[in-house]
Design an enzyme around this catalytic site. Sequence first.
Site, PDB file in Angstrom:
ATOM      1  N   PRO A   1       0.786  -1.227   0.000  1.00 35.46           N
ATOM      2  CA  PRO A   1       0.000   0.000   0.000  1.00 35.46           C
ATOM      3  C   PRO A   1       0.823   1.286   0.000  1.00 35.46           C
ATOM      4  CG  PRO A   1      -0.095  -1.084   2.137  1.00 35.46           C
ATOM      5  CD  PRO A   1       0.538  -2.046   1.183  1.00 35.46           C
ATOM      6  N   ASN A   2       0.302   2.250  -0.713  1.00 36.70           N
ATOM      7  CA  ASN A   2       0.838   3.623  -0.811  1.00 36.70           C
ATOM      8  C   ASN A   2       2.120   3.744  -1.625  1.00 36.70           C
ATOM      9  OD1 ASN A   2      -1.228   4.836   0.890  1.00 36.70           O
ATOM     10  ND2 ASN A   2      -0.263   3.717   2.566  1.00 36.70           N
TER      11      ASN A   2
ATOM     12  N   ARG B   1       5.186  11.033  -2.332  1.00 31.45           N
ATOM     13  CA  ARG B   1       4.863  10.701  -0.952  1.00 31.45           C
ATOM     14  C   ARG B   1       6.050  10.932  -0.020  1.00 31.45           C
ATOM     15  NH1 ARG B   1       4.763   4.550   1.298  1.00 31.45           N
ATOM     16  NH2 ARG B   1       3.933   5.073   3.336  1.00 31.45           N
TER      17      ARG B   1
ATOM     18  N   TYR C   1      11.166   8.958   1.617  1.00 36.09           N
ATOM     19  CA  TYR C   1      11.216   7.945   0.557  1.00 36.09           C
ATOM     20  C   TYR C   1      11.924   8.409  -0.715  1.00 36.09           C
ATOM     21  CZ  TYR C   1       7.861   5.710   3.635  1.00 36.09           C
ATOM     22  OH  TYR C   1       7.253   5.142   4.738  1.00 36.09           O
TER      23      TYR C   1
ATOM     24  N   ASN D   1       8.020  -5.525  -0.842  1.00 35.88           N
ATOM     25  CA  ASN D   1       7.940  -4.390   0.072  1.00 35.88           C
ATOM     26  C   ASN D   1       6.464  -4.304   0.448  1.00 35.88           C
ATOM     27  OD1 ASN D   1       7.850  -2.056   1.516  1.00 35.88           O
ATOM     28  ND2 ASN D   1       8.893  -0.778  -0.007  1.00 35.88           N
TER      29      ASN D   1
ATOM     30  N   ALA E   1       3.086  -0.698   4.889  1.00 34.89           N
ATOM     31  CA  ALA E   1       2.614  -0.748   6.280  1.00 34.89           C
ATOM     32  C   ALA E   1       2.077  -2.128   6.678  1.00 34.89           C
ATOM     33  CB  ALA E   1       1.544   0.318   6.506  1.00 34.89           C
TER      34      ALA E   1
ATOM     35  N   GLU F   1      12.514  -9.573   1.870  1.00 33.67           N
ATOM     36  CA  GLU F   1      11.766  -8.384   2.283  1.00 33.67           C
ATOM     37  C   GLU F   1      12.638  -7.152   2.073  1.00 33.67           C
ATOM     38  OE1 GLU F   1      10.960  -8.474   6.485  1.00 33.67           O
ATOM     39  OE2 GLU F   1       9.960  -6.529   6.452  1.00 33.67           O
TER      40      GLU F   1
ATOM     41  N   HIS G   1      12.755  -2.644   2.180  1.00 34.97           N
ATOM     42  CA  HIS G   1      12.155  -1.355   2.531  1.00 34.97           C
ATOM     43  C   HIS G   1      13.057  -0.245   2.032  1.00 34.97           C
ATOM     44  CE1 HIS G   1       9.181  -3.266   5.033  1.00 34.97           C
ATOM     45  NE2 HIS G   1      10.148  -4.038   5.508  1.00 34.97           N
TER      46      HIS G   1
ATOM     47  N   ARG H   1      13.111   4.482  12.566  1.00 32.02           N
ATOM     48  CA  ARG H   1      11.868   5.256  12.540  1.00 32.02           C
ATOM     49  C   ARG H   1      11.001   4.948  13.773  1.00 32.02           C
ATOM     50  NH1 ARG H   1       9.215   4.842   6.859  1.00 32.02           N
ATOM     51  NH2 ARG H   1       8.074   6.604   7.750  1.00 32.02           N
TER      52      ARG H   1
HETATM   53  C1  DQA Z   1       8.196   1.070   3.905  1.00 28.81           C
HETATM   54  C2  DQA Z   1       8.268   1.275   5.423  1.00 28.81           C
HETATM   55  C3  DQA Z   1       6.908   1.086   6.062  1.00 28.81           C
HETATM   56  O1  DQA Z   1       6.987   1.291   7.461  1.00 28.81           O
HETATM   57  C4  DQA Z   1       5.906   2.069   5.485  1.00 28.81           C
HETATM   58  O2  DQA Z   1       4.622   1.831   6.016  1.00 28.81           O
HETATM   59  C5  DQA Z   1       5.873   2.037   3.995  1.00 28.81           C
HETATM   60  C6  DQA Z   1       7.139   1.973   3.268  1.00 28.81           C
HETATM   61  C7  DQA Z   1       9.544   1.395   3.216  1.00 28.81           C
HETATM   62  O3  DQA Z   1       9.722   0.964   2.091  1.00 28.81           O
HETATM   63  O4  DQA Z   1      10.397   2.077   3.801  1.00 28.81           O
HETATM   64  O5  DQA Z   1       4.835   2.165   3.378  1.00 28.81           O
HETATM   65  O6  DQA Z   1       7.882  -0.282   3.641  1.00 28.81           O
END
Ligand code: DQA
Length: 151
Positions: free
Chosen positions: A10-11, A18, A23, A74, A77, A98, A100, A107
């Site tokens: 998501p997002n 964003r 990011y 990835n 959240a 995994e 990120h 964080r």
């Molecule tokens: C994320 C880190 C997560 O905590 C966050 O909710 C994201 C992006 C990252 O790529 O740093 O959406 O996965």
Amino acid sequence: MLSILVLHGPNLNLLGKREPGIYGYVTLEAINQLLEKEAHSLGVEVSALQSNHEGVLIDAIHAAQMRHDGILINAGAYTHTSIALRDAIAAVAIPTVEVHLSNIYRRESFRHHSYIAPVSIGQISGFGAESYRLGLQALVHHLRLVALQKG
Ligand code: DQA
């Protein structure tokens, strides 16, 4: 040829716009292009999917069985909330890495726990778009090593 499923949670479709302080300005499209390029030099193929819906990601993981050799994810959240995503990865038993963009351990404390980590080979966190490239390299390296060991 090894086939890798790349899942963006998501997002992540909003990357570039964003929270760029966290990011960066790289877009999801640019990340997918970077992965295509890296896949080409590694001699593997990648297919990427982004979804804001947990169930869509779970369906994609189920459908990866028989189709893909590894998963690069990835989970956004959902990393910190989704037992269902974790169970899907465990169920299909496809080697998963995994990634990120941000270093989740630098964080907020709610980002320090990952449900995905215990069902992954490993995790790469904090290198921006490079996390994906490093993750793809690590996943392909792992899959080739396992294939060699099996003979
Ligand atoms: C994320 C880190 C997560 O905590 C966050 O909710 C994201 C992006 C990252 O790529 O740093 O959406 O996965």
